[in-house]
Design an enzyme around this catalytic site. Structure first.
Site, PDB file in Angstrom:
ATOM      1  N   GLY A  89      29.108  46.250  46.923  1.00  0.00           N
ATOM      2  CA  GLY A  89      29.183  45.772  48.291  1.00  0.00           C
ATOM      3  C   GLY A  89      29.396  46.847  49.340  1.00  0.00           C
ATOM      4  O   GLY A  89      29.492  46.537  50.523  1.00  0.00           O
ATOM      5  N   GLU A 145      31.290  48.884  41.381  1.00  0.00           N
ATOM      6  CA  GLU A 145      29.900  48.722  40.930  1.00  0.00           C
ATOM      7  C   GLU A 145      28.920  48.852  42.096  1.00  0.00           C
ATOM      8  O   GLU A 145      28.281  47.878  42.485  1.00  0.00           O
ATOM      9  CB  GLU A 145      29.716  47.328  40.310  1.00  0.00           C
ATOM     10  CG  GLU A 145      30.509  47.068  39.074  1.00  0.00           C
ATOM     11  CD  GLU A 145      30.415  45.608  38.629  1.00  0.00           C
ATOM     12  OE1 GLU A 145      30.617  45.358  37.441  1.00  0.00           O
ATOM     13  OE2 GLU A 145      30.149  44.717  39.472  1.00  0.00           O
ATOM     14  N   GLY A 203      25.603  49.426  44.154  1.00  0.00           N
ATOM     15  CA  GLY A 203      24.158  49.421  43.945  1.00  0.00           C
ATOM     16  C   GLY A 203      23.474  49.982  45.177  1.00  0.00           C
ATOM     17  O   GLY A 203      22.977  51.101  45.211  1.00  0.00           O
ATOM     18  N   ARG A 204      23.527  49.196  46.255  1.00  0.00           N
ATOM     19  CA  ARG A 204      22.883  49.576  47.515  1.00  0.00           C
ATOM     20  C   ARG A 204      23.346  50.938  48.009  1.00  0.00           C
ATOM     21  O   ARG A 204      22.532  51.760  48.447  1.00  0.00           O
ATOM     22  CB  ARG A 204      23.220  48.517  48.570  1.00  0.00           C
ATOM     23  CG  ARG A 204      22.533  48.715  49.907  1.00  0.00           C
ATOM     24  CD  ARG A 204      23.096  47.755  50.959  1.00  0.00           C
ATOM     25  NE  ARG A 204      23.264  46.413  50.470  1.00  0.00           N
ATOM     26  CZ  ARG A 204      22.298  45.503  50.434  1.00  0.00           C
ATOM     27  NH1 ARG A 204      21.113  45.787  50.899  1.00  0.00           N
ATOM     28  NH2 ARG A 204      22.531  44.289  49.963  1.00  0.00           N
ATOM     29  N   CYS A 222      -2.669  39.141  54.268  1.00  0.00           N
ATOM     30  CA  CYS A 222      -3.310  38.259  55.257  1.00  0.00           C
ATOM     31  C   CYS A 222      -2.276  37.234  55.696  1.00  0.00           C
ATOM     32  O   CYS A 222      -2.389  36.052  55.391  1.00  0.00           O
ATOM     33  CB  CYS A 222      -4.520  37.598  54.636  1.00  0.00           C
ATOM     34  SG  CYS A 222      -5.584  38.811  53.836  1.00  0.00           S
ATOM     35  N   TYR A 245      16.944  47.398  46.897  1.00  0.00           N
ATOM     36  CA  TYR A 245      16.489  46.031  47.181  1.00  0.00           C
ATOM     37  C   TYR A 245      15.215  46.031  48.031  1.00  0.00           C
ATOM     38  O   TYR A 245      15.034  45.174  48.884  1.00  0.00           O
ATOM     39  CB  TYR A 245      17.595  45.211  47.870  1.00  0.00           C
ATOM     40  CG  TYR A 245      18.891  45.170  47.086  1.00  0.00           C
ATOM     41  CD1 TYR A 245      18.962  44.485  45.873  1.00  0.00           C
ATOM     42  CD2 TYR A 245      20.040  45.826  47.539  1.00  0.00           C
ATOM     43  CE1 TYR A 245      20.149  44.453  45.142  1.00  0.00           C
ATOM     44  CE2 TYR A 245      21.220  45.787  46.811  1.00  0.00           C
ATOM     45  CZ  TYR A 245      21.266  45.103  45.615  1.00  0.00           C
ATOM     46  OH  TYR A 245      22.430  45.064  44.895  1.00  0.00           O
TER      47      TYR A 245
HETATM   48  C1  LIG Z   1      24.658  42.921  42.931  1.00  0.00           C
HETATM   49  C2  LIG Z   1      25.917  43.247  42.274  1.00  0.00           C
HETATM   50  C3  LIG Z   1      26.515  44.484  42.490  1.00  0.00           C
HETATM   51  C4  LIG Z   1      25.972  45.518  43.443  1.00  0.00           C
HETATM   52  O1  LIG Z   1      26.058  45.075  44.745  1.00  0.00           O
HETATM   53  P1  LIG Z   1      25.714  46.095  45.961  1.00  0.00           P
HETATM   54  O2  LIG Z   1      25.896  45.234  47.157  1.00  0.00           O
HETATM   55  O3  LIG Z   1      24.321  46.557  45.767  1.00  0.00           O
HETATM   56  O4  LIG Z   1      26.688  47.207  45.874  1.00  0.00           O
HETATM   57  C5  LIG Z   1      27.670  44.782  41.795  1.00  0.00           C
HETATM   58  N1  LIG Z   1      28.217  43.886  40.946  1.00  0.00           N
HETATM   59  C6  LIG Z   1      27.674  42.668  40.730  1.00  0.00           C
HETATM   60  C7  LIG Z   1      28.331  41.744  39.777  1.00  0.00           C
HETATM   61  C8  LIG Z   1      26.513  42.305  41.379  1.00  0.00           C
HETATM   62  O5  LIG Z   1      25.991  41.104  41.175  1.00  0.00           O
END
Ligand SMILES: *Cc1c(COP(=O)(O)O)cnc(C)c1O
Length: 375
Positions: A202, A232, A234-235, A310, A339
Protein backbone atom coordinates in the site's frame (compact mmCIF):
# COMPACT_ATOMS: atom_id res chain seq x y z
CA UNK A 1 20.25 5.35 -22.33
CA UNK A 2 16.53 4.83 -22.67
CA UNK A 3 16.74 5.80 -26.32
CA UNK A 4 19.08 2.84 -26.84
CA UNK A 5 16.63 0.54 -25.12
CA UNK A 6 13.90 1.90 -27.38
CA UNK A 7 15.83 1.20 -30.59
CA UNK A 8 13.55 -1.55 -31.82
CA UNK A 9 9.89 -2.06 -32.48
CA UNK A 10 7.39 0.05 -30.56
CA UNK A 11 5.32 0.10 -28.48
CA UNK A 12 7.61 -1.13 -25.74
CA UNK A 13 7.87 -1.36 -22.00
CA UNK A 14 11.32 -0.57 -20.63
CA UNK A 15 12.13 -1.68 -17.10
CA UNK A 16 15.03 -0.42 -15.02
CA UNK A 17 15.99 -3.21 -12.63
CA UNK A 18 18.26 -0.83 -10.70
CA UNK A 19 15.14 1.10 -9.71
CA UNK A 20 13.44 -2.13 -8.61
CA UNK A 21 16.40 -2.99 -6.40
CA UNK A 22 16.83 0.59 -5.19
CA UNK A 23 13.22 0.96 -4.08
CA UNK A 24 13.40 -2.21 -2.01
CA UNK A 25 16.68 -1.02 -0.48
CA UNK A 26 15.20 2.42 0.27
CA UNK A 27 12.24 0.92 2.07
CA UNK A 28 14.45 -1.41 4.06
CA UNK A 29 16.69 1.52 5.03
CA UNK A 30 13.90 3.47 6.74
CA UNK A 31 12.01 0.63 8.43
CA UNK A 32 13.11 -0.89 11.76
CA UNK A 33 16.20 -3.11 11.52
CA UNK A 34 15.24 -6.68 10.74
CA UNK A 35 12.03 -5.77 8.88
CA UNK A 36 11.35 -8.28 6.11
CA UNK A 37 10.39 -6.97 2.70
CA UNK A 38 8.25 -9.24 0.51
CA UNK A 39 7.71 -8.16 -3.10
CA UNK A 40 4.02 -8.38 -4.08
CA UNK A 41 4.43 -9.72 -7.61
CA UNK A 42 0.94 -8.90 -8.83
CA UNK A 43 2.15 -5.32 -9.36
CA UNK A 44 4.57 -6.55 -12.02
CA UNK A 45 5.32 -10.20 -12.71
CA UNK A 46 7.60 -9.74 -15.71
CA UNK A 47 10.29 -12.43 -15.30
CA UNK A 48 13.20 -9.95 -15.20
CA UNK A 49 11.44 -7.63 -12.74
CA UNK A 50 10.42 -10.57 -10.59
CA UNK A 51 13.94 -11.99 -10.55
CA UNK A 52 15.49 -8.65 -9.60
CA UNK A 53 12.88 -7.98 -6.92
CA UNK A 54 13.16 -11.48 -5.48
CA UNK A 55 16.94 -11.16 -5.26
CA UNK A 56 16.67 -7.82 -3.44
CA UNK A 57 13.75 -8.75 -1.18
CA UNK A 58 13.37 -11.33 1.59
CA UNK A 59 10.32 -13.03 0.10
CA UNK A 60 7.78 -12.87 -2.72
CA UNK A 61 4.07 -12.47 -2.04
CA UNK A 62 1.89 -14.50 -4.45
CA UNK A 63 -1.87 -14.69 -4.78
CA UNK A 64 -2.60 -17.40 -7.33
CA UNK A 65 -1.37 -20.75 -8.62
CA UNK A 66 0.17 -19.00 -11.61
CA UNK A 67 2.12 -16.62 -9.40
CA UNK A 68 3.16 -19.44 -7.09
CA UNK A 69 4.54 -21.34 -10.09
CA UNK A 70 6.36 -18.27 -11.42
CA UNK A 71 8.00 -17.53 -8.07
CA UNK A 72 8.62 -21.08 -6.89
CA UNK A 73 11.89 -21.52 -8.75
CA UNK A 74 13.47 -18.31 -7.44
CA UNK A 75 14.77 -19.75 -4.20
CA UNK A 76 13.13 -17.15 -1.96
CA UNK A 77 10.50 -17.70 0.74
CA UNK A 78 6.93 -17.37 -0.51
CA UNK A 79 3.86 -15.84 1.11
CA UNK A 80 0.43 -16.80 -0.25
CA UNK A 81 -2.58 -14.50 0.07
CA UNK A 82 -5.99 -14.38 -1.58
CA UNK A 83 -9.58 -14.80 -0.42
CA UNK A 84 -10.42 -17.71 -2.76
CA UNK A 85 -7.71 -20.34 -2.50
CA UNK A 86 -8.77 -23.66 -4.02
CA UNK A 87 -7.72 -26.86 -2.24
CA UNK A 88 -5.14 -27.64 -4.93
CA UNK A 89 -3.48 -24.25 -4.41
CA UNK A 90 -3.35 -24.75 -0.63
CA UNK A 91 -1.72 -28.14 -1.20
CA UNK A 92 0.91 -26.66 -3.52
CA UNK A 93 1.58 -23.82 -1.10
CA UNK A 94 2.15 -26.27 1.75
CA UNK A 95 4.45 -28.34 -0.48
CA UNK A 96 6.37 -25.20 -1.46
CA UNK A 97 6.79 -24.23 2.20
CA UNK A 98 4.94 -20.94 1.68
CA UNK A 99 3.53 -18.97 4.58
CA UNK A 100 -0.23 -19.02 4.02
CA UNK A 101 -2.20 -15.93 4.99
CA UNK A 102 -5.44 -17.53 6.15
CA UNK A 103 -8.54 -15.60 5.16
CA UNK A 104 -11.36 -17.61 6.81
CA UNK A 105 -12.06 -20.42 9.27
CA UNK A 106 -13.23 -22.63 6.39
CA UNK A 107 -9.97 -22.02 4.57
CA UNK A 108 -8.04 -22.83 7.72
CA UNK A 109 -9.85 -26.18 7.97
CA UNK A 110 -8.99 -26.93 4.34
CA UNK A 111 -5.21 -26.48 4.70
CA UNK A 112 -3.69 -29.95 4.47
CA UNK A 113 -0.98 -31.27 6.76
CA UNK A 114 1.06 -28.84 8.79
CA UNK A 115 1.64 -25.39 7.36
CA UNK A 116 3.20 -22.10 8.34
CA UNK A 117 0.31 -19.67 8.58
CA UNK A 118 -0.56 -16.10 9.45
CA UNK A 119 -4.10 -15.03 10.29
CA UNK A 120 -5.29 -12.33 7.94
CA UNK A 121 -7.54 -10.12 10.02
CA UNK A 122 -10.02 -7.54 8.81
CA UNK A 123 -9.85 -5.30 11.81
CA UNK A 124 -12.90 -3.81 13.46
CA UNK A 125 -11.59 -0.28 13.47
CA UNK A 126 -10.25 1.32 10.33
CA UNK A 127 -6.58 2.09 10.72
CA UNK A 128 -5.77 3.90 7.52
CA UNK A 129 -7.57 6.08 5.00
CA UNK A 130 -6.90 5.53 1.30
CA UNK A 131 -8.14 3.92 -1.88
CA UNK A 132 -8.97 0.21 -2.10
CA UNK A 133 -9.66 -0.12 1.61
CA UNK A 134 -9.59 -3.73 2.71
CA UNK A 135 -9.79 -3.50 6.49
CA UNK A 136 -12.15 -1.80 8.92
CA UNK A 137 -14.92 -2.14 6.36
CA UNK A 138 -16.97 -4.90 4.71
CA UNK A 139 -14.71 -6.78 2.28
CA UNK A 140 -14.02 -10.34 1.15
CA UNK A 141 -10.66 -10.29 2.94
CA UNK A 142 -9.56 -11.83 6.19
CA UNK A 143 -11.11 -13.06 9.39
CA UNK A 144 -13.27 -10.98 11.70
CA UNK A 145 -11.53 -10.08 14.95
CA UNK A 146 -14.16 -12.15 16.76
CA UNK A 147 -12.98 -15.24 14.90
CA UNK A 148 -9.39 -14.99 16.15
CA UNK A 149 -9.85 -17.30 19.18
CA UNK A 150 -11.49 -19.98 16.99
CA UNK A 151 -8.74 -19.57 14.40
CA UNK A 152 -6.02 -19.97 17.00
CA UNK A 153 -7.73 -23.11 18.25
CA UNK A 154 -8.06 -24.55 14.71
CA UNK A 155 -4.53 -23.42 13.95
CA UNK A 156 -2.95 -25.49 16.68
CA UNK A 157 -2.01 -28.24 14.24
CA UNK A 158 -0.12 -25.62 12.20
CA UNK A 159 2.79 -23.33 12.85
CA UNK A 160 1.01 -20.02 13.51
CA UNK A 161 3.54 -17.31 12.78
CA UNK A 162 1.43 -14.23 13.42
CA UNK A 163 -1.00 -11.89 11.69
CA UNK A 164 -1.43 -10.35 8.28
CA UNK A 165 -3.04 -6.92 8.16
CA UNK A 166 -2.69 -5.65 4.56
CA UNK A 167 -5.30 -2.91 4.49
CA UNK A 168 -4.93 -0.45 1.67
CA UNK A 169 -3.40 0.34 -1.71
CA UNK A 170 -1.65 3.41 -3.00
CA UNK A 171 -1.51 5.42 0.19
CA UNK A 172 0.53 8.56 -0.49
CA UNK A 173 0.40 9.84 3.08
CA UNK A 174 3.61 8.47 4.58
CA UNK A 175 2.91 9.88 8.05
CA UNK A 176 -0.43 8.05 8.05
CA UNK A 177 1.33 4.91 6.87
CA UNK A 178 3.84 5.16 9.70
CA UNK A 179 0.93 5.53 12.13
CA UNK A 180 -0.71 2.49 10.53
CA UNK A 181 2.45 0.39 10.99
CA UNK A 182 2.74 1.48 14.64
CA UNK A 183 -0.92 0.69 15.16
CA UNK A 184 -0.57 -2.79 13.59
CA UNK A 185 2.39 -3.54 15.87
CA UNK A 186 0.63 -2.27 19.00
CA UNK A 187 -2.55 -4.17 18.12
CA UNK A 188 -0.68 -7.45 17.62
CA UNK A 189 1.41 -6.94 20.76
CA UNK A 190 -1.77 -6.31 22.74
CA UNK A 191 -3.23 -9.62 21.60
CA UNK A 192 -0.10 -11.65 22.07
CA UNK A 193 -0.22 -12.99 18.51
CA UNK A 194 3.16 -13.11 16.86
CA UNK A 195 5.95 -12.86 16.28
CA UNK A 196 5.10 -11.90 12.67
CA UNK A 197 3.16 -8.72 12.02
CA UNK A 198 2.70 -8.51 8.28
CA UNK A 199 1.37 -5.03 7.54
CA UNK A 200 1.06 -5.67 3.79
CA UNK A 201 1.73 -3.19 1.01
CA UNK A 202 0.00 0.00 0.00
CA UNK A 203 3.00 2.36 -0.09
CA UNK A 204 1.85 4.85 -2.68
CA UNK A 205 3.18 6.23 -5.95
CA UNK A 206 1.60 9.25 -7.61
CA UNK A 207 1.55 8.11 -11.23
CA UNK A 208 1.35 11.70 -12.39
CA UNK A 209 4.65 12.41 -10.62
CA UNK A 210 3.33 15.39 -8.64
CA UNK A 211 3.46 13.90 -5.15
CA UNK A 212 6.00 11.61 -3.57
CA UNK A 213 5.68 9.22 -0.67
CA UNK A 214 7.97 10.70 1.99
CA UNK A 215 9.90 7.61 3.03
CA UNK A 216 11.63 9.39 5.91
CA UNK A 217 8.34 9.49 7.79
CA UNK A 218 8.64 5.73 8.23
CA UNK A 219 11.79 6.18 10.30
CA UNK A 220 9.74 6.79 13.42
CA UNK A 221 8.27 3.32 13.60
CA UNK A 222 9.63 1.42 16.60
CA UNK A 223 9.50 -2.32 16.80
CA UNK A 224 8.11 -3.69 20.08
CA UNK A 225 10.33 -6.42 21.52
CA UNK A 226 9.66 -9.90 20.21
CA UNK A 227 7.86 -8.86 17.01
CA UNK A 228 8.98 -9.11 13.39
CA UNK A 229 7.56 -6.59 10.95
CA UNK A 230 6.88 -7.74 7.38
CA UNK A 231 5.83 -5.42 4.55
CA UNK A 232 4.65 -6.38 1.07
CA UNK A 233 5.19 -3.51 -1.37
CA UNK A 234 4.13 -3.96 -4.97
CA UNK A 235 3.34 -0.61 -6.57
CA UNK A 236 6.05 1.24 -4.66
CA UNK A 237 8.73 -1.07 -6.09
CA UNK A 238 7.51 -1.49 -9.64
CA UNK A 239 5.73 1.71 -10.68
CA UNK A 240 8.79 3.98 -11.01
CA UNK A 241 10.82 1.19 -12.64
CA UNK A 242 8.75 1.13 -15.84
CA UNK A 243 8.38 3.29 -18.95
CA UNK A 244 5.88 2.73 -21.74
CA UNK A 245 6.81 4.10 -25.15
CA UNK A 246 4.46 4.47 -28.10
CA UNK A 247 4.78 6.07 -31.52
CA UNK A 248 2.42 8.80 -32.71
CA UNK A 249 0.81 7.31 -35.81
CA UNK A 250 -1.51 10.20 -36.51
CA UNK A 251 -2.13 13.73 -35.36
CA UNK A 252 -5.39 15.48 -36.10
CA UNK A 253 -7.91 17.99 -34.85
CA UNK A 254 -11.43 16.86 -34.08
CA UNK A 255 -14.16 19.26 -32.94
CA UNK A 256 -11.50 21.63 -31.67
CA UNK A 257 -9.36 19.06 -29.82
CA UNK A 258 -5.98 17.84 -31.03
CA UNK A 259 -5.60 14.07 -30.93
CA UNK A 260 -2.28 12.25 -31.02
CA UNK A 261 -3.17 8.68 -31.92
CA UNK A 262 -0.55 6.16 -30.90
CA UNK A 263 0.12 2.56 -31.75
CA UNK A 264 -0.58 1.15 -28.30
CA UNK A 265 -3.07 2.21 -25.67
CA UNK A 266 -4.97 1.14 -22.62
CA UNK A 267 -4.79 -2.55 -23.59
CA UNK A 268 -1.10 -2.16 -22.67
CA UNK A 269 -1.30 0.47 -19.94
CA UNK A 270 -4.64 0.35 -18.24
CA UNK A 271 -4.44 2.72 -15.28
CA UNK A 272 -5.52 5.99 -16.96
CA UNK A 273 -8.70 4.30 -18.21
CA UNK A 274 -9.52 2.47 -15.01
CA UNK A 275 -8.69 5.35 -12.67
CA UNK A 276 -9.87 8.14 -14.96
CA UNK A 277 -6.83 10.42 -14.96
CA UNK A 278 -4.44 11.81 -17.55
CA UNK A 279 -0.98 10.22 -17.54
CA UNK A 280 1.79 12.72 -18.32
CA UNK A 281 4.43 11.93 -20.92
CA UNK A 282 7.62 13.26 -22.41
CA UNK A 283 8.23 13.55 -26.14
CA UNK A 284 11.14 11.82 -27.81
CA UNK A 285 11.54 13.63 -31.14
CA UNK A 286 12.10 11.35 -34.14
CA UNK A 287 13.64 13.12 -37.13
CA UNK A 288 13.04 10.44 -39.73
CA UNK A 289 9.94 11.07 -41.89
CA UNK A 290 9.46 8.54 -44.68
CA UNK A 291 6.66 10.27 -46.64
CA UNK A 292 6.97 12.88 -49.42
CA UNK A 293 4.13 15.05 -47.98
CA UNK A 294 4.36 17.51 -45.07
CA UNK A 295 4.50 16.11 -41.58
CA UNK A 296 1.47 16.73 -39.31
CA UNK A 297 2.73 18.96 -36.51
CA UNK A 298 1.39 21.08 -33.64
CA UNK A 299 3.15 23.67 -31.50
CA UNK A 300 2.31 25.13 -28.09
CA UNK A 301 -1.05 23.49 -27.76
CA UNK A 302 -2.76 20.74 -25.82
CA UNK A 303 -3.23 17.24 -27.10
CA UNK A 304 -5.23 14.22 -26.07
CA UNK A 305 -3.39 10.94 -26.53
CA UNK A 306 -5.62 8.14 -27.82
CA UNK A 307 -4.68 4.55 -28.49
CA UNK A 308 -5.23 2.23 -31.42
CA UNK A 309 -8.40 0.57 -30.16
CA UNK A 310 -11.63 1.35 -32.00
CA UNK A 311 -13.01 2.73 -28.77
CA UNK A 312 -13.31 6.36 -27.58
CA UNK A 313 -12.30 5.34 -24.04
CA UNK A 314 -8.89 4.26 -25.21
CA UNK A 315 -7.23 7.43 -23.91
CA UNK A 316 -3.91 7.64 -22.05
CA UNK A 317 -3.67 11.40 -21.58
CA UNK A 318 -6.06 14.32 -21.95
CA UNK A 319 -5.33 17.96 -22.82
CA UNK A 320 -1.65 17.73 -21.96
CA UNK A 321 0.42 20.74 -23.06
CA UNK A 322 3.05 20.08 -25.71
CA UNK A 323 5.64 22.54 -27.04
CA UNK A 324 5.90 20.66 -30.34
CA UNK A 325 4.60 17.29 -31.44
CA UNK A 326 4.74 15.62 -34.82
CA UNK A 327 3.38 12.42 -36.28
CA UNK A 328 6.22 9.95 -35.97
CA UNK A 329 7.49 11.24 -32.61
CA UNK A 330 7.54 8.86 -29.65
CA UNK A 331 5.70 9.44 -26.38
CA UNK A 332 7.33 8.13 -23.23
CA UNK A 333 5.10 7.49 -20.22
CA UNK A 334 7.06 7.23 -16.95
CA UNK A 335 5.93 5.41 -13.78
CA UNK A 336 4.06 2.74 -15.71
CA UNK A 337 5.76 -0.29 -14.16
CA UNK A 338 2.99 -1.33 -11.74
CA UNK A 339 -0.55 -2.46 -12.49
CA UNK A 340 -0.12 -1.26 -16.09
CA UNK A 341 0.44 -4.21 -18.36
CA UNK A 342 -0.56 -6.52 -15.51
CA UNK A 343 -4.17 -5.39 -15.35
CA UNK A 344 -4.70 -4.49 -19.02
CA UNK A 345 -7.04 -6.40 -21.33
CA UNK A 346 -4.20 -7.68 -23.49
CA UNK A 347 -6.12 -9.62 -26.07
CA UNK A 348 -8.71 -7.01 -26.90
CA UNK A 349 -9.02 -6.61 -30.68
CA UNK A 350 -6.12 -9.04 -31.10
CA UNK A 351 -3.75 -6.08 -31.15
CA UNK A 352 -0.01 -6.70 -30.89
CA UNK A 353 1.60 -6.83 -27.46
CA UNK A 354 4.39 -4.35 -26.66
CA UNK A 355 8.03 -5.35 -26.67
CA UNK A 356 9.60 -5.72 -23.22
CA UNK A 357 13.17 -4.72 -22.52
CA UNK A 358 15.32 -3.74 -19.55
CA UNK A 359 18.12 -1.29 -18.96
CA UNK A 360 21.16 -3.25 -17.93
CA UNK A 361 22.28 -1.19 -14.94
CA UNK A 362 25.51 -0.18 -16.68
CA UNK A 363 24.34 3.37 -17.29
CA UNK A 364 27.53 5.35 -17.83
CA UNK A 365 26.21 8.70 -16.57
CA UNK A 366 24.35 7.25 -13.59
CA UNK A 367 21.28 9.25 -14.60
CA UNK A 368 17.75 7.90 -14.58
CA UNK A 369 15.92 7.78 -17.90
CA UNK A 370 13.81 10.83 -18.78
CA UNK A 371 10.96 11.32 -16.34
CA UNK A 372 12.24 8.70 -13.97
CA UNK A 373 12.67 8.76 -10.25
CA UNK A 374 15.37 7.30 -8.16
CA UNK A 375 15.40 6.77 -4.45
C1 LIG B 1 -1.88 -6.34 -3.68
C2 LIG B 1 -1.31 -6.76 -2.41
C3 LIG B 1 -0.11 -6.21 -1.97
C4 LIG B 1 0.62 -5.11 -2.71
O1 LIG B 1 -0.10 -3.94 -2.69
P1 LIG B 1 0.57 -2.58 -3.25
O2 LIG B 1 -0.53 -1.59 -3.09
O3 LIG B 1 0.95 -2.82 -4.67
O4 LIG B 1 1.75 -2.30 -2.40
C5 LIG B 1 0.44 -6.68 -0.80
N1 LIG B 1 -0.18 -7.64 -0.08
C6 LIG B 1 -1.36 -8.19 -0.47
C7 LIG B 1 -1.97 -9.24 0.37
C8 LIG B 1 -1.96 -7.77 -1.64
O5 LIG B 1 -3.12 -8.30 -2.01
Amino acid sequence: MIEAALAGPLPAYVYDLDVVRGRIRALRDVLPAGTLVAYAMKANGHPDVLRAAAAAADAVEVASAGELDAAAGLGVPLILSGPAKPDALLRRAVDAGAVINVESLHELRRIPGRARICLRVNRTHPALPGTHRMSGTATQFGLAEDDIPAALELGRRHDVQGVHLHAVSNNLDAAAHAAFLRDCLAWAAGRGIGPVVNAGGGFGVDVTGRETFDLDRLRDVDLPAGLTLVVEPGRFVAAPAGWYAAEVIDLKSSHGTWFAVVKGGTHHFRLPASWGYSHPFTILPVEAWPYPWPRPEVRDTRVTVAGEQCNPRDVLARDEPVPRLRAGDVLLFARTGAYGWEVAHHDFLRLDPPRFTTLDGQRPDGQPPAGGTRP
